[in-house]
Design an enzyme around this catalytic site. Structure first.
Site, PDB file in Angstrom:
ATOM      1  N   ALA A 122      17.146  45.368  90.283  1.00 33.42           N
ATOM      2  CA  ALA A 122      16.230  45.277  89.240  1.00 33.42           C
ATOM      3  C   ALA A 122      15.237  44.651  89.271  1.00 33.42           C
ATOM      4  O   ALA A 122      15.104  43.516  89.469  1.00 33.42           O
ATOM      5  CB  ALA A 122      17.208  44.677  88.055  1.00 33.42           C
ATOM      6  N   ASN A 170      13.529  53.599  94.857  1.00 33.37           N
ATOM      7  CA  ASN A 170      12.331  53.914  94.101  1.00 33.37           C
ATOM      8  C   ASN A 170      11.983  55.382  95.022  1.00 33.37           C
ATOM      9  O   ASN A 170      11.585  56.232  94.392  1.00 33.37           O
ATOM     10  CB  ASN A 170      11.206  53.105  94.521  1.00 33.37           C
ATOM     11  CG  ASN A 170      11.313  51.974  93.570  1.00 33.37           C
ATOM     12  OD1 ASN A 170      12.192  51.772  92.841  1.00 33.37           O
ATOM     13  ND2 ASN A 170      10.737  50.991  94.037  1.00 33.37           N
ATOM     14  N   ASN A 195       1.773  50.164 105.465  1.00 34.16           N
ATOM     15  CA  ASN A 195       0.341  49.983 104.855  1.00 34.16           C
ATOM     16  C   ASN A 195      -0.358  49.200 105.617  1.00 34.16           C
ATOM     17  O   ASN A 195       0.004  48.947 106.860  1.00 34.16           O
ATOM     18  CB  ASN A 195       0.755  49.486 103.534  1.00 34.16           C
ATOM     19  CG  ASN A 195       1.206  48.111 103.529  1.00 34.16           C
ATOM     20  OD1 ASN A 195       1.064  47.312 104.530  1.00 34.16           O
ATOM     21  ND2 ASN A 195       1.682  47.624 102.330  1.00 34.16           N
ATOM     22  N   LEU A 202      -3.606  53.241 103.282  1.00 34.04           N
ATOM     23  CA  LEU A 202      -4.659  52.069 102.965  1.00 34.04           C
ATOM     24  C   LEU A 202      -5.223  51.877 101.662  1.00 34.04           C
ATOM     25  O   LEU A 202      -6.274  51.567 101.382  1.00 34.04           O
ATOM     26  CB  LEU A 202      -6.078  52.652 103.894  1.00 34.04           C
ATOM     27  CG  LEU A 202      -5.849  53.114 105.265  1.00 34.04           C
ATOM     28  CD1 LEU A 202      -7.020  54.102 105.646  1.00 34.04           C
ATOM     29  CD2 LEU A 202      -5.487  51.938 106.095  1.00 34.04           C
ATOM     30  N   ASP A 258      -0.381  49.323  87.579  1.00 31.15           N
ATOM     31  CA  ASP A 258       0.756  48.634  88.399  1.00 31.15           C
ATOM     32  C   ASP A 258       0.738  49.335  89.743  1.00 31.15           C
ATOM     33  O   ASP A 258       1.572  50.599  89.604  1.00 31.15           O
ATOM     34  CB  ASP A 258       1.854  48.272  87.357  1.00 31.15           C
ATOM     35  CG  ASP A 258       3.118  47.569  88.412  1.00 31.15           C
ATOM     36  OD1 ASP A 258       2.930  47.139  89.513  1.00 31.15           O
ATOM     37  OD2 ASP A 258       4.296  47.697  87.778  1.00 31.15           O
ATOM     38  N   ASP A 303       6.483  53.491  97.943  1.00 34.32           N
ATOM     39  CA  ASP A 303       7.766  54.348  97.795  1.00 34.32           C
ATOM     40  C   ASP A 303       7.383  55.534  97.482  1.00 34.32           C
ATOM     41  O   ASP A 303       7.996  56.635  97.915  1.00 34.32           O
ATOM     42  CB  ASP A 303       8.884  53.541  97.024  1.00 34.32           C
ATOM     43  CG  ASP A 303       8.870  52.069  97.169  1.00 34.32           C
ATOM     44  OD1 ASP A 303       8.868  51.798  98.712  1.00 34.32           O
ATOM     45  OD2 ASP A 303       9.130  51.114  96.400  1.00 34.32           O
ATOM     46  N   SER A 337       2.053  57.329  90.399  1.00 33.49           N
ATOM     47  CA  SER A 337       2.894  56.217  90.211  1.00 33.49           C
ATOM     48  C   SER A 337       2.283  54.931  89.497  1.00 33.49           C
ATOM     49  O   SER A 337       2.961  54.112  89.095  1.00 33.49           O
ATOM     50  CB  SER A 337       3.801  55.888  91.233  1.00 33.49           C
ATOM     51  OG  SER A 337       3.026  55.131  92.234  1.00 33.49           O
ATOM     52  N   LYS A 386       1.611  53.500  85.247  1.00 34.83           N
ATOM     53  CA  LYS A 386       2.753  53.095  84.550  1.00 34.83           C
ATOM     54  C   LYS A 386       3.198  51.804  85.147  1.00 34.83           C
ATOM     55  O   LYS A 386       3.075  51.669  86.183  1.00 34.83           O
ATOM     56  CB  LYS A 386       3.934  54.046  84.364  1.00 34.83           C
ATOM     57  CG  LYS A 386       3.405  55.430  83.694  1.00 34.83           C
ATOM     58  CD  LYS A 386       4.608  56.171  83.409  1.00 34.83           C
ATOM     59  CE  LYS A 386       4.345  57.456  82.653  1.00 34.83           C
ATOM     60  NZ  LYS A 386       5.311  58.580  83.344  1.00 34.83           N
TER      61      LYS A 386
HETATM   62  O1  RIB Z   1       8.024  48.538  96.966  1.00 38.74           O
HETATM   63  C1  RIB Z   1       8.169  48.120  95.803  1.00 38.74           C
HETATM   64  C2  RIB Z   1       9.672  47.600  95.508  1.00 38.74           C
HETATM   65  O2  RIB Z   1       9.775  46.383  96.584  1.00 38.74           O
HETATM   66  C3  RIB Z   1      10.018  46.878  94.170  1.00 38.74           C
HETATM   67  O3  RIB Z   1      10.565  47.681  93.352  1.00 38.74           O
HETATM   68  C4  RIB Z   1      11.119  45.742  94.706  1.00 38.74           C
HETATM   69  O4  RIB Z   1      12.096  45.789  94.222  1.00 38.74           O
HETATM   70  C5  RIB Z   1      10.710  45.524  96.200  1.00 38.74           C
HETATM   71  O5  RIB Z   1      12.064  45.930  96.683  1.00 38.74           O
END
Ligand code: RIB
Length: 299
Positions: A12, A43, A185, A222, A247, A253, A283, A286
């Site tokens: 979470a 994710n 990255n 990058l 954000d 992910d 992504s 939000k």
């Molecule tokens: O890549 C982002 C994720 O890394 C976040 O959702 C956090 O939970 C970490 O696992």
């Protein structure tokens, strides 16, 4: 049969957005907070599912309230949950995330919880689903021996494998021969190669170094500068999609999920990278990670 299997964690994410990321010893007044699904593996699975991909998530959670959030998230996004072990004696993980609302940049502390106890003997129950998948995608948030065992099994059974080497940490050399696509990255690429990446030429050198280790294909993301791809012969450099980032949590992910989806549809490499780029950009518009993944209609 799922086309794509993702091995990884659910946690979470508890995110705090404010005018800056506070310094050590500093208190600031923030603007917003959010509790939502996170964990790189989850994710990535959500990103694939929202694009319309058939995805199976392999993980471990507790039966606590965050464990319920995990199951609701997976079910809502039509992700197969048969391979998510639920252990009433373990806690589902959490991540504390501080977000700078102006740049969208973050700082994250992950408590992995239940999946930190994952053993190869437990994974053996889930291994058939990996063997039957077209694509296997994983990261470095689980115990390394489990990740290596699954990558090896996936490769030996003809899957295309993707390792998103995040968070960056030492991996035995044995890993490299089982990886088709390695997706660090820029900071992770620096960790694995010692090369600080500030431009395309640095990225090219880092990619060459990783290919010499035995990895087949390298994609270095990058951030706002885009991405660099190399398989040792063909090289591609793509600009990032231009968006107003709120954000950036989970952007990597989103990228990996979008890329795996493209591969599963047997799209050419450039198209896979373009899909991944778009999914990652959207992504970031939000707050949150799993909940901020776009749907196919959005891209
Ligand atoms: O890549 C982002 C994720 O890394 C976040 O959702 C956090 O939970 C970490 O696992």
């Amino acid at each position: 049969m799922s086309e794509i299997s993702v091995l990884g964690i659910f946690v979470a994410d508890i995110s705090f957005s404010g005018p800056k990321i506070p310094a050590v010893g500093e208190t600031i007044l923030g603007n917003k907070y959010n509790i939502g699904p996170g964990g790189k593996g989850c994710n990535q699975a959500v990103a694939i599912a929202r694009l319309g991909g058939k995805v199976n998530f392999i993980s471990k959670i507790g039966t606590d309230s965050y464990g319920k959030l995990a199951l609701n998230t997976l079910l809502k996004n039509k992700i197969n949950t048969e391979n998510v072990i639920q252990d009433p004696n373990l806690q589902t993980g959490v991540a504390g995330i501080l977000v700078d609302k102006n740049s969208g940049k973050n700082a994250i502390n992950v408590i992995v919880g239940a999946p930190s106890t994952f053993k190869i003997s437990e994974i053996d129950d889930q291994i058939n689903i990996i063997k039957k998948s077209k694509i296997f995608l994983t990261q470095l948030e689980l115990p390394k021996e489990v990740t290596l065992y699954c990558l090896k099994t996936a490769k030996e059974n003809g899957c295309l494998t993707i390792l998103n080497p995040a968070p960056a940490s030492e991996i035995p050399n044995e890993f490299y021969s089982y990886i088709d696509y390695f997706t660090p990255n820029e900071t992770e690429a620096e960790f694995y190669t010692g090369i600080k990446i500030t431009n395309e030429k640095d990225a090219q050198q880092a990619a060459d170094k990783l290919i010499n280790l035995g990895i087949k294909k390298i994609i270095i993301t990058l951030g706002e500068k885009g991405l660099f791809y190399s398989d040792g012969n063909e090289e591609l450099y793509l600009k990032a999609s231009s968006v107003k980032a709120i954000d950036t949590t989970g952007a990597g992910d989103a990228f990996n999920g979008g890329f795996a989806f493209g591969l599963s549809k047997e799209k050419p490499i450039k198209e896979c990278l373009e899909i991944a780029n778009k999914v990652a950009g959207l992504s970031t518009t939000k707050l949150g990670a799993g909940d901020s993944m776009p749907f196919f209609k959005d891209i």
